[in-house]
Design an enzyme around this catalytic site. Structure first.
Site, PDB file in Angstrom:
ATOM      1  N   SER A  58       0.854  -1.186   0.000  1.00  0.00           N
ATOM      2  CA  SER A  58       0.000   0.000   0.000  1.00  0.00           C
ATOM      3  C   SER A  58       0.887   1.233   0.000  1.00  0.00           C
ATOM      4  CB  SER A  58      -0.932   0.003   1.214  1.00  0.00           C
ATOM      5  OG  SER A  58      -0.201   0.190   2.401  1.00  0.00           O
ATOM      6  N   CYS A  59       0.266   2.360  -0.223  1.00  0.00           N
ATOM      7  CA  CYS A  59       0.968   3.646  -0.179  1.00  0.00           C
ATOM      8  C   CYS A  59      -0.081   4.692   0.174  1.00  0.00           C
ATOM      9  CB  CYS A  59       1.680   3.925  -1.501  1.00  0.00           C
ATOM     10  SG  CYS A  59       0.592   3.918  -2.944  1.00  0.00           S
ATOM     11  N   GLY A  60      -0.048   5.831  -0.434  1.00  0.00           N
ATOM     12  CA  GLY A  60      -1.066   6.833  -0.164  1.00  0.00           C
ATOM     13  C   GLY A  60      -2.331   6.601  -0.967  1.00  0.00           C
TER      14      GLY A  60
END
Length: 95
Positions: A58-60
């Site tokens: 995941s990330c932003g």
């Protein structure tokens, strides 16, 4: 840790419980290409990746998480997913 202010308006700072942080830039050399497989594997292991367990990247917003997923695929990890909503989706949860 959620210590930095969230740049997306209306989204709280924080982290997904049980997650670890490995910025995708740490997988790239000065030329913008992936590090060699040995270095990639070392960075992944330092971040807590286990080769016998599934990994969700995941990330932003779900975009740069794909860089991590591609690196894991290149290294032969076959239990990899990308949380496409990533932090922006998770942070909107009331719980």
């Amino acid at each position: 840790q959620g210590e930095a202010a969230e740049p997306v308006p209306g989204i709280r700072s924080g982290h997904i419980e049980g997650s670890t942080n490995l910025p995708y830039q740490q997988l790239l050399g000065a030329d913008g290409c992936f590090l060699d497989d040995g270095q990639l594997r070392q960075r992944m292991e330092q971040a807590g990746v286990r080769w016998d367990e599934p990994v969700v990247c995941s990330c932003g917003s779900g975009v740069t998480a794909c860089v991590l997923a591609l690196a894991l695929e290149q290294l032969g990890h076959r239990q990899v997913a990308v949380y496409d909503g990533s932090w922006t989706d998770w942070a909107r949860r009331s719980s």
